[in-house]
Design an enzyme around this catalytic site. Structure first.
Site, PDB file in Angstrom:
ATOM      1  N   GLY A 193      -2.852 -11.261   7.630  1.00  0.00           N
ATOM      2  CA  GLY A 193      -2.409 -11.350   9.017  1.00  0.00           C
ATOM      3  C   GLY A 193      -3.532 -10.780   9.861  1.00  0.00           C
ATOM      4  O   GLY A 193      -4.195  -9.831   9.457  1.00  0.00           O
ATOM      5  N   GLU A 220      -3.586   2.887   7.719  1.00  0.00           N
ATOM      6  CA  GLU A 220      -2.266   2.823   8.347  1.00  0.00           C
ATOM      7  C   GLU A 220      -1.334   3.887   7.771  1.00  0.00           C
ATOM      8  O   GLU A 220      -0.499   4.448   8.485  1.00  0.00           O
ATOM      9  CB  GLU A 220      -1.668   1.424   8.153  1.00  0.00           C
ATOM     10  CG  GLU A 220      -2.402   0.346   8.931  1.00  0.00           C
ATOM     11  CD  GLU A 220      -2.026  -1.057   8.497  1.00  0.00           C
ATOM     12  OE1 GLU A 220      -1.516  -1.800   9.339  1.00  0.00           O
ATOM     13  OE2 GLU A 220      -2.235  -1.396   7.324  1.00  0.00           O
ATOM     14  N   ARG A 260       6.389   1.266   7.231  1.00  0.00           N
ATOM     15  CA  ARG A 260       5.809   0.463   8.297  1.00  0.00           C
ATOM     16  C   ARG A 260       6.749  -0.718   8.542  1.00  0.00           C
ATOM     17  O   ARG A 260       7.025  -1.505   7.643  1.00  0.00           O
ATOM     18  CB  ARG A 260       4.433  -0.054   7.882  1.00  0.00           C
ATOM     19  CG  ARG A 260       3.827  -1.023   8.886  1.00  0.00           C
ATOM     20  CD  ARG A 260       2.878  -1.980   8.195  1.00  0.00           C
ATOM     21  NE  ARG A 260       2.392  -2.999   9.107  1.00  0.00           N
ATOM     22  CZ  ARG A 260       1.946  -4.192   8.705  1.00  0.00           C
ATOM     23  NH1 ARG A 260       1.938  -4.499   7.429  1.00  0.00           N
ATOM     24  NH2 ARG A 260       1.518  -5.063   9.581  1.00  0.00           N
ATOM     25  N   ASN A 297     -14.669  -6.094   4.601  1.00  0.00           N
ATOM     26  CA  ASN A 297     -15.361  -6.528   3.380  1.00  0.00           C
ATOM     27  C   ASN A 297     -16.083  -7.866   3.444  1.00  0.00           C
ATOM     28  O   ASN A 297     -16.919  -8.143   2.587  1.00  0.00           O
ATOM     29  CB  ASN A 297     -14.336  -6.591   2.229  1.00  0.00           C
ATOM     30  CG  ASN A 297     -13.674  -5.252   1.985  1.00  0.00           C
ATOM     31  OD1 ASN A 297     -14.351  -4.269   1.694  1.00  0.00           O
ATOM     32  ND2 ASN A 297     -12.357  -5.191   2.114  1.00  0.00           N
ATOM     33  N   ASP A 334      -5.966 -16.792   0.466  1.00  0.00           N
ATOM     34  CA  ASP A 334      -6.752 -15.578   0.297  1.00  0.00           C
ATOM     35  C   ASP A 334      -8.216 -15.888   0.627  1.00  0.00           C
ATOM     36  O   ASP A 334      -8.825 -16.780   0.036  1.00  0.00           O
ATOM     37  CB  ASP A 334      -6.627 -15.061  -1.147  1.00  0.00           C
ATOM     38  CG  ASP A 334      -7.173 -13.656  -1.318  1.00  0.00           C
ATOM     39  OD1 ASP A 334      -8.352 -13.426  -0.979  1.00  0.00           O
ATOM     40  OD2 ASP A 334      -6.433 -12.779  -1.795  1.00  0.00           O
ATOM     41  N   GLY A 393      -8.713  -6.012   5.546  1.00  0.00           N
ATOM     42  CA  GLY A 393      -9.359  -6.492   4.315  1.00  0.00           C
ATOM     43  C   GLY A 393     -10.551  -7.400   4.557  1.00  0.00           C
ATOM     44  O   GLY A 393     -11.599  -7.261   3.920  1.00  0.00           O
ATOM     45  N   ILE A 394     -10.421  -8.335   5.499  1.00  0.00           N
ATOM     46  CA  ILE A 394     -11.521  -9.256   5.817  1.00  0.00           C
ATOM     47  C   ILE A 394     -12.556  -8.554   6.689  1.00  0.00           C
ATOM     48  O   ILE A 394     -13.763  -8.629   6.437  1.00  0.00           O
ATOM     49  CB  ILE A 394     -10.985 -10.521   6.523  1.00  0.00           C
ATOM     50  CG1 ILE A 394     -10.060 -11.303   5.585  1.00  0.00           C
ATOM     51  CG2 ILE A 394     -12.129 -11.410   7.003  1.00  0.00           C
ATOM     52  CD1 ILE A 394      -9.263 -12.399   6.261  1.00  0.00           C
ATOM     53  N   ARG A 432      -0.266 -18.440   8.336  1.00  0.00           N
ATOM     54  CA  ARG A 432       0.331 -18.619   9.666  1.00  0.00           C
ATOM     55  C   ARG A 432      -0.606 -19.391  10.584  1.00  0.00           C
ATOM     56  O   ARG A 432      -1.817 -19.193  10.548  1.00  0.00           O
ATOM     57  CB  ARG A 432       0.666 -17.259  10.284  1.00  0.00           C
ATOM     58  CG  ARG A 432       1.905 -16.631   9.680  1.00  0.00           C
ATOM     59  CD  ARG A 432       2.096 -15.209  10.179  1.00  0.00           C
ATOM     60  NE  ARG A 432       1.562 -14.247   9.231  1.00  0.00           N
ATOM     61  CZ  ARG A 432       1.437 -12.949   9.486  1.00  0.00           C
ATOM     62  NH1 ARG A 432       1.779 -12.465  10.653  1.00  0.00           N
ATOM     63  NH2 ARG A 432       0.960 -12.138   8.572  1.00  0.00           N
ATOM     64  N   LYS A 478       0.868  -1.168   0.000  1.00  0.00           N
ATOM     65  CA  LYS A 478       0.000   0.000   0.000  1.00  0.00           C
ATOM     66  C   LYS A 478       0.907   1.220   0.000  1.00  0.00           C
ATOM     67  O   LYS A 478       1.936   1.225   0.676  1.00  0.00           O
ATOM     68  CB  LYS A 478      -0.891   0.030   1.243  1.00  0.00           C
ATOM     69  CG  LYS A 478      -1.943  -1.045   1.302  1.00  0.00           C
ATOM     70  CD  LYS A 478      -2.739  -0.914   2.584  1.00  0.00           C
ATOM     71  CE  LYS A 478      -3.731  -2.052   2.751  1.00  0.00           C
ATOM     72  NZ  LYS A 478      -4.442  -1.974   4.036  1.00  0.00           N
ATOM     73  N   GLY A 533      -7.079  -9.709   8.262  1.00  0.00           N
ATOM     74  CA  GLY A 533      -6.606  -9.722   6.882  1.00  0.00           C
ATOM     75  C   GLY A 533      -5.778 -10.966   6.661  1.00  0.00           C
ATOM     76  O   GLY A 533      -6.006 -11.994   7.309  1.00  0.00           O
ATOM     77  N   HIS A 555       0.373  -5.172  14.398  1.00  0.00           N
ATOM     78  CA  HIS A 555      -0.722  -4.420  13.760  1.00  0.00           C
ATOM     79  C   HIS A 555      -1.046  -3.153  14.555  1.00  0.00           C
ATOM     80  O   HIS A 555      -2.159  -2.614  14.470  1.00  0.00           O
ATOM     81  CB  HIS A 555      -2.001  -5.267  13.621  1.00  0.00           C
ATOM     82  CG  HIS A 555      -1.866  -6.404  12.660  1.00  0.00           C
ATOM     83  ND1 HIS A 555      -2.387  -7.647  12.927  1.00  0.00           N
ATOM     84  CD2 HIS A 555      -1.282  -6.489  11.440  1.00  0.00           C
ATOM     85  CE1 HIS A 555      -2.116  -8.462  11.905  1.00  0.00           C
ATOM     86  NE2 HIS A 555      -1.452  -7.773  10.998  1.00  0.00           N
TER      87      HIS A 555
END
Length: 398
Positions: A207, A382, A88, A328, A276, A324-325, A236, A14, A205, A177
Site C-alpha cells: 500500500g 510504526e 494498528r 529498499n 510484490d 518496503g519499496i 489496488r 509486523k 509498499g 498510513h
C-alpha cells in the site's frame, strides 16, 4: 512494563515486544497467503542479536499470529507479563481521532468501517479478536492510521458533492498510513533540527501514499475516503475516474465484484501479473515490457503527487522515502526523482545505491552535494510510534 505491538498489513504481520520503550523481540511475517511465506524474528539478549528465519507457507493472519505467539513462548515470554497490546487500525473514520482503549463499543465501530477499508479493517479487527483470546490479561489499544491526517484543512478533505454525503454519511477524505508518516516526519524534524520544515513523505509498499507535512502537521495526502485512492499499489487501482464504475455496472458487473477487482485484482498485479515489487523488479531486469510499464506508471503517479504537495506547501525542504519499496528499491527511487531538477530535487546515483542492511543509521541522505532539497531515506518504525501512542493514552487514563 511490557508492550506488544501488532501491525497487520494485507500480506504481512509486523510485531515488536518492548519494555520501557526498548525492543526485546521484533519480528516480520511476510507473504501471507502467497508462496514463499517467511518469518524473521530478532531477539535482543545481552546486546547480541539472534535471528531466527523460518520458511513455511502461512495461509492467513490467524495462523500467523498463532506462530508469532509460539515463537514468543520459545523465548520464554509469559503472556501474562504483557501489560498492553497495541493494534494498528487502518480506518478510524468519523469515530476516532486519537488512540483508544478497546471495548465492545470500539469493536462495533471498527466493524462498521469494514466497507470503507475492506482489506485492512477486517484484518485489524481479527487481530484484536485473536489477541483477546491469546492474551487475556492484556489491555488492548487501538491506534488509527487516520489520526495523523486530522489536521488536513476542510478545503482539502471535503469532496465537491452535495452536503448530505458529508453531513449524513461522513464521506470525506481521511488519509492513511498516518502512523508511518508521523514517525518518519518526527524523525526528519529531529534530524534536520527544524520544527518549521516542509516535508513530503512517501510511504511506498504494498500500500502506498504521499503526504505533505508542514511544521509537523499533515496538510495534504494522496489517500482519501478509503485506502484505494491515490497511488498505484500492489493490488489496488489508486485514482480512477468514478464513471468507470458506473460504466462497468451498466455492462453487467456486480458491486461486490467491482470491490474485489479494484482492491485485490488491480494495481501492479493487473499491470504486470505480480503484486510484490520484488517479483516485478526481476521481470523488469529481464526486459519484460509489462514490468517496465508497471514501474514507469508507479513512479509517474508518485511524481504527480510530489508536484501536488509542493504546490500546496509553496515549496519543499526534504523528500522522504520510506516503506518496503521506498527503503529498499534503488531503481524506484531513481525513477521517481528523475526530471525533478526544477524543484531543486537532484538524486546522487552513487549515494542512492546503498543497502540498509549494511547501514548503522536509520536516516540516509541521497541527494547531490549542493542540492537545495534534501532527499532522505528513513526506516519507518510504526510499531515504535504505536508504543509511544499507547503509553500516552495509558498515562492519560490513569
Amino acid at each position: 512494563m511490557k508492550l506488544l505491538i501488532l501491525n497487520l498489513g494485507s500480506s504481512s504481520i509486523k510485531y515488536q515486544l518492548l519494555e520501557n520503550n526498548k525492543f526485546l523481540i521484533k519480528g516480520l511475517i511476510e507473504r501471507i497467503g502467497m508462496s514463499g511465506s517467511r518469518i524473521k524474528q530478532i531477539v535482543l539478549k545481552k546486546q547480541i542479536l539472534k535471528k531466527s528465519i523460518l520458511n513455511k507457507k502461512i495461509d492467513n493472519h490467524f495462523l500467523g499470529i498463532k506462530k508469532m505467539k509460539n515463537l514468543l513462548c520459545d523465548e520464554k515470554v509469559i503472556t501474562e507479563e504483557i501489560y498492553a497490546i497495541g493494534h494498528r487500525i487502518v480506518h478510524g473514520g468519523y469515530f476516532f481521532s486519537k488512540p483508544t482503549i478497546i471495548s465492545d463499543n470500539v469493536k462495533k465501530k471498527i466493524k462498521k468501517l469494514f466497507k470503507i477499508a475492506p482489506i485492512h479493517n477486517y484484518i485489524n479487527y481479527m487481530g484484536i479478536k485473536i489477541s483477546e483470546k491469546i492474551f487475556k490479561t492484556s489491555i488492548q489499544v487501538a491506534v488509527f492510521d487516520t489520526e495523523f491526517h486530522s489536521t488536513i484543512p476542510k478545503k482539502s478533505y471535503l469532496y465537491a458533492i452535495p452536503d448530505e454525503f458529508y453531513l449524513k454519511h461522513y464521506i470525506r477524505s481521511y488519509g492513511f498510513h498516518g502512523i508511518s508518516h508521523k514517525f518518519v516526519s518526527k524523525t526528519a524534524i529531529q534530524y534536520l533540527k527544524n520544527n518549521k520544515v516542509k516535508l513530503i513523505t512517501m510511504h511506498l509498499g504494498n500500500g502506498s501514499s504521499v503526504t505533505a507535512i508542514n511544521s509537523g502537521k499533515s496538510v495534504e495526502t494522496s489517500m482519501g475516503f478509503s485506502p484505494n485512492s491515490g497511488l498505484i499499489m500492489g493490488t489496488r487501482s489508486g485514482d480512477i475516474d468514478s464513471n468507470i464504475i458506473f460504466h462497468a455496472l451498466k455492462k453487467g458487473f456486480k458491486i461486490d465484484e467491482l470491490i474485489e477487482i479494484l482492491n485485490k485484482k488491480s494495481g501492479m498485479l493487473a499491470l504486470s501479473g505480480y503484486s510484490d515489487m520484488r517479483d516485478i523488479k526481476k521481470k523488469y531486469e529481464k526486459g519484460d515490457k509489462k514490468a517496465i510499464l508497471a514501474y514507469e506508471m508507479y513512479a509517474y503517479r508518485v511524481k504527480k503527487y510530489i508536484g501536488i504537495s509542493i504546490s500546496v506547501m509553496n515549496g519543499v525542504d526534504a523528500l522522504i522515502f520510506t516503506g518496503g519499496i521506498g527503503e529498499n528499491d534503488i531503481l524506484m527511487r531513481k525513477l521517481i526523482c528523475k526530471d525533478l531538477d526544477f524543484f531543486g530535487i537532484k538524486l546522487d546515483k552513487k549515494k542512492n545505491n546503498f543497502n540498509f542492511i549494511n547501514e548503522k543509521k536509520n536516516v540516509i541522505e541521497i541527494q547531490k552535494k549542493k542540492n537545495k532539497v534534501k532527499i532522505l531515506v528513513i526506516k519507518t518504525n510504526e510499531e515504535f510510534q504505536i508504543s509511544e501512542d499507547i503509553l500516552f493514552i495509558l498515562k492519560k487514563n490513569n
